[in-house]
Design an enzyme around this catalytic site. Structure first.
Site, PDB file in Angstrom:
ATOM      1  CG  ASN A 132     -20.807   7.076  13.054  1.00  0.00           C
ATOM      2  OD1 ASN A 132     -21.149   7.855  13.943  1.00  0.00           O
ATOM      3  ND2 ASN A 132     -21.569   6.805  12.008  1.00  0.00           N
ATOM      4  CB  ALA A 158     -14.851  12.522   3.089  1.00  0.00           C
ATOM      5  CE  LYS A 186     -22.783  11.392  12.700  1.00  0.00           C
ATOM      6  NZ  LYS A 186     -22.206  10.151  12.214  1.00  0.00           N
ATOM      7  NE  ARG A 229      -4.167   1.597   2.058  1.00  0.00           N
ATOM      8  CZ  ARG A 229      -4.916   2.185   1.121  1.00  0.00           C
ATOM      9  NH1 ARG A 229      -4.966   1.695  -0.094  1.00  0.00           N
ATOM     10  NH2 ARG A 229      -5.625   3.280   1.398  1.00  0.00           N
TER      11      ARG A 229
HETATM   12  P1  NAD Z   1     -12.606   4.281   5.052  1.00  0.00           P
HETATM   13  O1  NAD Z   1     -12.895   2.820   4.861  1.00  0.00           O
HETATM   14  O2  NAD Z   1     -12.742   5.182   3.880  1.00  0.00           O
HETATM   15  O3  NAD Z   1     -11.118   4.445   5.610  1.00  0.00           O
HETATM   16  C1  NAD Z   1     -10.573   3.625   6.602  1.00  0.00           C
HETATM   17  C2  NAD Z   1      -9.111   3.403   6.240  1.00  0.00           C
HETATM   18  O4  NAD Z   1      -8.472   2.754   7.334  1.00  0.00           O
HETATM   19  C3  NAD Z   1      -8.925   2.498   5.011  1.00  0.00           C
HETATM   20  O5  NAD Z   1      -8.072   3.151   4.095  1.00  0.00           O
HETATM   21  C4  NAD Z   1      -8.249   1.266   5.583  1.00  0.00           C
HETATM   22  O6  NAD Z   1      -7.336   0.644   4.672  1.00  0.00           O
HETATM   23  C5  NAD Z   1      -7.515   1.873   6.771  1.00  0.00           C
HETATM   24  N1  NAD Z   1      -7.088   0.887   7.771  1.00  0.00           N
HETATM   25  C6  NAD Z   1      -7.798  -0.110   8.352  1.00  0.00           C
HETATM   26  N2  NAD Z   1      -7.017  -0.794   9.207  1.00  0.00           N
HETATM   27  C7  NAD Z   1      -5.792  -0.217   9.163  1.00  0.00           C
HETATM   28  C8  NAD Z   1      -4.561  -0.491   9.811  1.00  0.00           C
HETATM   29  N3  NAD Z   1      -4.426  -1.502  10.663  1.00  0.00           N
HETATM   30  N4  NAD Z   1      -3.497   0.313   9.537  1.00  0.00           N
HETATM   31  C9  NAD Z   1      -3.605   1.338   8.655  1.00  0.00           C
HETATM   32  N5  NAD Z   1      -4.755   1.639   8.005  1.00  0.00           N
HETATM   33  C10 NAD Z   1      -5.840   0.867   8.263  1.00  0.00           C
HETATM   34  O7  NAD Z   1     -13.521   4.761   6.254  1.00  0.00           O
HETATM   35  P2  NAD Z   1     -14.084   6.233   6.545  1.00  0.00           P
HETATM   36  O8  NAD Z   1     -15.301   6.472   5.750  1.00  0.00           O
HETATM   37  O9  NAD Z   1     -12.963   7.219   6.461  1.00  0.00           O
HETATM   38  O10 NAD Z   1     -14.555   6.072   8.060  1.00  0.00           O
HETATM   39  C11 NAD Z   1     -13.686   6.101   9.168  1.00  0.00           C
HETATM   40  C12 NAD Z   1     -14.553   6.337  10.418  1.00  0.00           C
HETATM   41  O11 NAD Z   1     -15.114   7.641  10.324  1.00  0.00           O
HETATM   42  C13 NAD Z   1     -15.749   5.373  10.501  1.00  0.00           C
HETATM   43  O12 NAD Z   1     -16.004   5.019  11.828  1.00  0.00           O
HETATM   44  C14 NAD Z   1     -16.902   6.197   9.928  1.00  0.00           C
HETATM   45  O13 NAD Z   1     -18.180   5.797  10.410  1.00  0.00           O
HETATM   46  C15 NAD Z   1     -16.532   7.575  10.457  1.00  0.00           C
HETATM   47  N6  NAD Z   1     -17.129   8.654   9.668  1.00  0.00           N
HETATM   48  C16 NAD Z   1     -16.962   8.705   8.318  1.00  0.00           C
HETATM   49  C17 NAD Z   1     -17.535   9.741   7.591  1.00  0.00           C
HETATM   50  C18 NAD Z   1     -17.360   9.836   6.104  1.00  0.00           C
HETATM   51  O14 NAD Z   1     -17.989  10.715   5.491  1.00  0.00           O
HETATM   52  N7  NAD Z   1     -16.555   9.022   5.465  1.00  0.00           N
HETATM   53  C19 NAD Z   1     -18.282  10.732   8.270  1.00  0.00           C
HETATM   54  C20 NAD Z   1     -18.425  10.658   9.661  1.00  0.00           C
HETATM   55  C21 NAD Z   1     -17.848   9.599  10.364  1.00  0.00           C
HETATM   56  O1  KPL Z   2     -25.146   9.806   9.592  1.00  0.00           O
HETATM   57  C1  KPL Z   2     -25.880   9.382   8.725  1.00  0.00           C
HETATM   58  C2  KPL Z   2     -25.463   8.160   8.004  1.00  0.00           C
HETATM   59  O2  KPL Z   2     -25.923   7.910   6.907  1.00  0.00           O
HETATM   60  O3  KPL Z   2     -24.619   7.438   8.574  1.00  0.00           O
HETATM   61  C3  KPL Z   2     -27.202  10.036   8.453  1.00  0.00           C
HETATM   62  C4  KPL Z   2     -27.261  10.600   7.061  1.00  0.00           C
HETATM   63  C5  KPL Z   2     -27.408  11.176   9.432  1.00  0.00           C
HETATM   64  C6  KPL Z   2     -28.328   9.053   8.605  1.00  0.00           C
HETATM   65  O4  KPL Z   2     -28.291   8.334   9.777  1.00  0.00           O
END
Ligand code: NAD
Ligand code: KPL
Length: 303
Positions: free
Chosen positions: A103, A129, A182, A35
């Protein structure tokens, strides 16, 4: 002080690129030599905002690099977070900070208990994102990042760096309330959107189901001393549904893309805590069972 970002996915990438371009010293930690090689070949992390994309050569390293970590931003999924921290735990400096972006609930507590010498700061993020390719992130939704430490109300001394990087943020004395609120909203919306295979906007057609879930979630929150998080829950759930009517929930997107969900840290955690507190939540329990059966049928982990 250097930030280490563990997990270069959607949210980790969103944080890393903004910190990097603001001149904040930081390093990504990538999980394997392959990676890391792919990352170097890509030339860094690309961030796309309002249609414009820019690539940033954020320095990256492997978990077993031989330098201490003083501030670790954990940006993995909730089910990967503890194991990911364990891979770099021997590098944590005395009094290191661990910032947890996950989350739901459960993963943060597991990490805080396992590494009690580090200051664990919990973050509840409503930013959006997604990844359009391996190292290309799209900033899809404006939001807020609430930060807090349930064991130490003193704000982190580096919030100015987030300001400098344009990362929306606010310190809160009650991060648990934000995380529970949340979680409850996600429990009401996400499983139903998966089981009814619909956008959030179609959920008011299941109003009776939504109402009884919100009643049970309210009971659970009050039993956990989270009465503030229970306040007007159903109203807020309906508002979130309206505001995100065109979206598919994150759990729906995970299922559609054949990805593991964070079920265990959302409705799974709600049901576990309800049981610990002796709160009766039959609708939540049935919803969890239905969701788990649905996931298993599609070959996805039910935890
Ligand atoms: P994602 O899957 O896009 O990214 C997670 C990354 O972690 C991946 O690149 C994966 O390869 C890496 N990873 C896993 N194990 C690893 C390790 N041992 N060493 C190094 N890298 C490792 O996930 P995400 O969407 O960025 O979500 C991350 C957290 O943020 C989740 O709990 C999600 O619910 C929360 N979250 C995400 C968003 C969003 O919009 N993406 C918004 C709010 C909350
Ligand atoms: O946080 C959310 C999700 O999709 O994970 C919303 C859009 C608020 C719905 O629960």
């Amino acid at each position: 002080m250097t930030w280490h970002v563990l997990g270069a996915g959607s949210l980790g990438g969103l944080w890393a690129t903004r910190l990097f371009r603001a001149g904040v010293p930081l390093r990504l930690i990538l999980r394997s030599p392959q990676r890391l090689e792919d990352y170097h070949n890509a030339g860094g992390l690309a961030l796309s905002e309002t249609g414009k994309s820019c690539r940033y050569p954020v320095p990256a390293e492997l978990p077993d690099t031989n330098t201490p970590i003083e501030r670790l931003l954990v940006a993995c999924k909730a089910y990967d977070a503890e194991a990911a921290v364990a891979e770099v735990a021997s590098r944590l400096a005395a009094g290191a900070e661990i910032l947890l972006l996950q989350n739901g609930l459960g993963s943060q507590q597991a990490i805080a208990e396992r590494w009690p010498d580090s200051r664990c700061i919990f973050i509840s993020s409503t930013e959006g994102a997604y990844r359009q390719d391996d190292f290309g992130i799209v900033h899809a939704g404006q939001g807020q990042n609430w930060l807090g430490d349930p064991l130490n109300l003193e704000p982190a001394p580096w919030l100015a760096e987030l300001e400098q990087a344009g990362i929306p943020h606010a310190w809160t004395d009650d991060i648990m309330s934000k995380l529970w609120r949340k979680l409850a909203i996600n429990c009401a919306i996400n499983p139903l959107s998966v089981l009814h295979d619909c956008r959030n906007g179609a959920l008011p057609a299941h109003r009776e189901q939504l109402s009884s879930l919100c009643d049970e979630l309210g009971d659970l929150l009050r039993a956990c001393q989270q009465a503030d998080a229970a306040f007007d829950l159903e109203d807020e759930v309906l508002k979130v549904i309206e505001a995100t009517a065109n979206n598919y929930s994150s759990m729906h997107q995970d299922v559609r893309n054949g990805r593991r969900t964070e079920v265990s840290f959302l409705i799974g955690q709600a049901c576990r805590v309800a049981q610990q507190h002796g709160v009766v939540t039959p609708r939540l329990a049935t919803l969890l069972e239905q969701l788990q059966a649905f996931l298993e049928l599609r070959g996805l982990p039910a935890d």
